[in-house]
Enzyme design. Sequence first.
Site, PDB file in Angstrom:
ATOM      1  N   HIS A 275       0.861  -1.197   0.000  1.00 50.35           N
ATOM      2  CA  HIS A 275       0.000   0.000   0.000  1.00 50.35           C
ATOM      3  C   HIS A 275       0.887   1.233   0.000  1.00 50.35           C
ATOM      4  CE1 HIS A 275      -3.126   2.853   1.108  1.00 50.35           C
ATOM      5  NE2 HIS A 275      -3.963   1.927   0.690  1.00 50.35           N
ATOM      6  N   ASP A 332      -7.920  -5.068  -0.691  1.00 50.74           N
ATOM      7  CA  ASP A 332      -8.342  -5.679  -1.962  1.00 50.74           C
ATOM      8  C   ASP A 332      -8.071  -7.172  -2.010  1.00 50.74           C
ATOM      9  OD1 ASP A 332      -7.323  -2.649  -3.056  1.00 50.74           O
ATOM     10  OD2 ASP A 332      -9.306  -3.387  -3.572  1.00 50.74           O
TER      11      ASP A 332
HETATM   12  C1  SDX Z   1      -5.892   0.481  -3.154  1.00 53.15           C
HETATM   13  O1  SDX Z   1      -4.388   5.068  -2.094  1.00 53.15           O
HETATM   14  C2  SDX Z   1      -5.237   4.328  -1.543  1.00 53.15           C
HETATM   15  O2  SDX Z   1      -5.631   4.555  -0.415  1.00 53.15           O
HETATM   16  C3  SDX Z   1      -5.741   3.144  -2.352  1.00 53.15           C
HETATM   17  C4  SDX Z   1      -6.748   2.271  -1.658  1.00 53.15           C
HETATM   18  C5  SDX Z   1      -8.028   2.989  -1.409  1.00 53.15           C
HETATM   19  O3  SDX Z   1      -8.764   2.591  -0.507  1.00 53.15           O
HETATM   20  O4  SDX Z   1      -8.341   3.920  -2.186  1.00 53.15           O
HETATM   21  O5  SDX Z   1      -6.240   1.804  -0.417  1.00 53.15           O
HETATM   22  C6  SDX Z   1      -7.087   1.043  -2.511  1.00 53.15           C
HETATM   23  O6  SDX Z   1      -5.586   0.883  -4.238  1.00 53.15           O
HETATM   24  C7  SDX Z   1      -5.051  -0.535  -2.395  1.00 53.15           C
HETATM   25  C8  SDX Z   1      -3.796  -0.992  -3.213  1.00 53.15           C
HETATM   26  C9  SDX Z   1      -4.287  -1.990  -4.255  1.00 53.15           C
HETATM   27  N1  SDX Z   1      -3.216  -2.308  -5.194  1.00 53.15           N
HETATM   28  C10 SDX Z   1      -2.634  -3.509  -5.196  1.00 53.15           C
HETATM   29  O7  SDX Z   1      -2.861  -4.412  -4.380  1.00 53.15           O
HETATM   30  C11 SDX Z   1      -1.673  -3.730  -6.350  1.00 53.15           C
HETATM   31  C12 SDX Z   1      -0.401  -4.386  -5.798  1.00 53.15           C
HETATM   32  N2  SDX Z   1       0.269  -3.424  -4.957  1.00 53.15           N
HETATM   33  C13 SDX Z   1       1.393  -2.686  -5.575  1.00 53.15           C
HETATM   34  O8  SDX Z   1       1.039  -2.243  -6.869  1.00 53.15           O
HETATM   35  C14 SDX Z   1       1.908  -1.629  -4.629  1.00 53.15           C
HETATM   36  O9  SDX Z   1       1.974  -2.174  -3.386  1.00 53.15           O
HETATM   37  C15 SDX Z   1       1.225  -0.290  -4.523  1.00 53.15           C
HETATM   38  C16 SDX Z   1       1.082   0.370  -5.852  1.00 53.15           C
HETATM   39  C17 SDX Z   1      -0.108  -0.415  -3.885  1.00 53.15           C
HETATM   40  C18 SDX Z   1       2.160   0.549  -3.682  1.00 53.15           C
HETATM   41  O10 SDX Z   1       3.357   0.617  -4.382  1.00 53.15           O
HETATM   42  P1  SDX Z   1       4.604   1.381  -3.724  1.00 53.15           P
HETATM   43  O11 SDX Z   1       4.168   2.724  -3.220  1.00 53.15           O
HETATM   44  O12 SDX Z   1       5.745   1.296  -4.683  1.00 53.15           O
HETATM   45  O13 SDX Z   1       4.898   0.455  -2.473  1.00 53.15           O
HETATM   46  P2  SDX Z   1       6.175   0.587  -1.582  1.00 53.15           P
HETATM   47  O14 SDX Z   1       6.873   1.887  -1.786  1.00 53.15           O
HETATM   48  O15 SDX Z   1       5.723   0.230  -0.204  1.00 53.15           O
HETATM   49  O16 SDX Z   1       7.151  -0.599  -2.145  1.00 53.15           O
HETATM   50  C19 SDX Z   1       8.219  -1.015  -1.304  1.00 53.15           C
HETATM   51  C20 SDX Z   1       8.909  -2.137  -2.058  1.00 53.15           C
HETATM   52  C21 SDX Z   1       9.285  -1.749  -3.468  1.00 53.15           C
HETATM   53  O17 SDX Z   1      10.459  -2.482  -3.770  1.00 53.15           O
HETATM   54  P3  SDX Z   1      11.897  -1.669  -3.658  1.00 53.15           P
HETATM   55  O18 SDX Z   1      11.838  -0.647  -4.759  1.00 53.15           O
HETATM   56  O19 SDX Z   1      11.923  -1.041  -2.262  1.00 53.15           O
HETATM   57  O20 SDX Z   1      12.945  -2.745  -3.868  1.00 53.15           O
HETATM   58  O21 SDX Z   1       8.029  -3.257  -2.183  1.00 53.15           O
HETATM   59  C22 SDX Z   1       7.807  -3.530  -3.543  1.00 53.15           C
HETATM   60  C23 SDX Z   1       8.166  -2.294  -4.306  1.00 53.15           C
HETATM   61  O22 SDX Z   1       8.602  -2.636  -5.620  1.00 53.15           O
HETATM   62  N3  SDX Z   1       6.387  -3.852  -3.686  1.00 53.15           N
HETATM   63  C24 SDX Z   1       5.937  -5.052  -4.061  1.00 53.15           C
HETATM   64  C25 SDX Z   1       4.543  -4.948  -4.028  1.00 53.15           C
HETATM   65  N4  SDX Z   1       4.208  -3.708  -3.633  1.00 53.15           N
HETATM   66  C26 SDX Z   1       5.356  -3.034  -3.426  1.00 53.15           C
HETATM   67  N5  SDX Z   1       6.590  -6.197  -4.418  1.00 53.15           N
HETATM   68  C27 SDX Z   1       5.790  -7.243  -4.754  1.00 53.15           C
HETATM   69  N6  SDX Z   1       4.435  -7.217  -4.747  1.00 53.15           N
HETATM   70  C28 SDX Z   1       3.771  -6.085  -4.389  1.00 53.15           C
HETATM   71  N7  SDX Z   1       2.449  -6.049  -4.373  1.00 53.15           N
END
Ligand code: SDX
Length: 398
Positions: A275, A332
């Site tokens: 998230h 989700d």
């Molecule tokens: C919603 O904004 C909101 O409030 C949204 C929401 C709402 O109610 O409106 O809460 C609803 O959209 C929830 C999120 C739903 N999306 C997903 O489940 C899709 C999968 N999640 C990823 O796309 C991701 O987690 C995000 C987009 C949600 C967040 O991405 P970020 O901001 O890049 O996450 P982060 O900075 O915490 O990542 C830290 C690390 C990164 O790796 P490094 O660059 O540090 O090496 O974790 C990795 C990311 O690449 N990472 C993941 C991951 N999510 C982050 N690796 C594997 N799987 C994942 N799902």
Amino acid sequence: DLGCFTYDPGFIATSSCKSKITYIDGENGILLYRGYPIEQLAEHCEFTEVAYLLMNGELPNQTELRDFNEEISDRAIIHESLRKFFDGFHYDAHPMSMLVGVVGSLSAFYHSELNIKDSTHRKVCAARLIGKMPTIAAASYRHSVGRPFVYPRIDLSYCENFLNMMFSRSSQNYIDQDHYIDPYLVKALNLLFILHADHEQNASTSTVRLAGSTGANPYACIAAGIAALWGPAHGGANEAVLTMLAQIGSADNVPKFIAKAKDHDDPFRLMGFGHRVYKNFDPRATIIRKTCHDVLARTQKSDPLFDLALALEEQALNDDYFIEKKLYPNVDFYSGIIYKALNIPVDMFTVMFAIARTAGWVAHWLEMMEEPAPPIGRPRQLYIGPARRDFLPKGQRS
Ligand code: SDX
């Protein structure tokens, strides 16, 4: 200051949006709607009670809630011409594409809303959108499966009405009195709607505020929010979770896919995990996780997909990488599983999210439009393109 973002040309935007609606503490997993903890609202409220709170800033008393429910119920019906609008969609159109189109077209039916007069008028629009969203959503589904449209009933609650419009076996012109709606499933749906009602300045809510800041009519603004929600990184994640589970195929394959999710060279991400704001657990996921397990137990769903989901949850929660990156199941991950157990079709999952989030979208639109002069959203940028250069005639270009 655009009221939402303060841009310093040399730096990336830092959000400084001012709002009284929702508070999130991402580190400690806290979510408050108008100061009330989401856990308490989820346990005690009906969805329309929470919608009233988000819109008006206070929980309704019994009279206010009765009147609000009556207004929402009265506004649930859609114009017959709008119902015919669906006939123009191909049968296999994605329900979200129908939702975006039909909600945007509401501005063609309510001309008076093209120049909103006052706060009372704005609240009428807000109630109209909250009332009509389930009807339009259910009509999108009925069209996609070639079933007759079911009209909203004034004797059913918001969630009962939606389930009846979705699954009633009635024909288009009369009400099917014997359609049984399991109260437990209505309760699970009510919880899902409350948990998805608002979430501060997420991508779709920011889209609604940005569109509203130009003075666009409320139906166009909400249609813009629906479009933004559709993406798999945002509201489309619940549908993407089920697609991912189908891709993983069986619990035996979970370790392989967890390894893929850790591999930065691999585009695979665990849908339903991580998230932007919660760097601990998503409080909504904590609430919804128990309901998810209860629904699976109650519906005795033997679908191997559910066993796979629970195996993925278990292994990811105990994986050092995910623990270190603070990647936990978000709302989700569980909502998609519950919707599937409620026999909601996968391509309707994001539509479900949109029904609930309409309460938050209209609350933010109202809040912004109440400001004396809502600042138009005009974000600046960090320019990283080529420096100034002079034009070259075609013959001189390499
Ligand atoms: C919603 O904004 C909101 O409030 C949204 C929401 C709402 O109610 O409106 O809460 C609803 O959209 C929830 C999120 C739903 N999306 C997903 O489940 C899709 C999968 N999640 C990823 O796309 C991701 O987690 C995000 C987009 C949600 C967040 O991405 P970020 O901001 O890049 O996450 P982060 O900075 O915490 O990542 C830290 C690390 C990164 O790796 P490094 O660059 O540090 O090496 O974790 C990795 C990311 O690449 N990472 C993941 C991951 N999510 C982050 N690796 C594997 N799987 C994942 N799902």
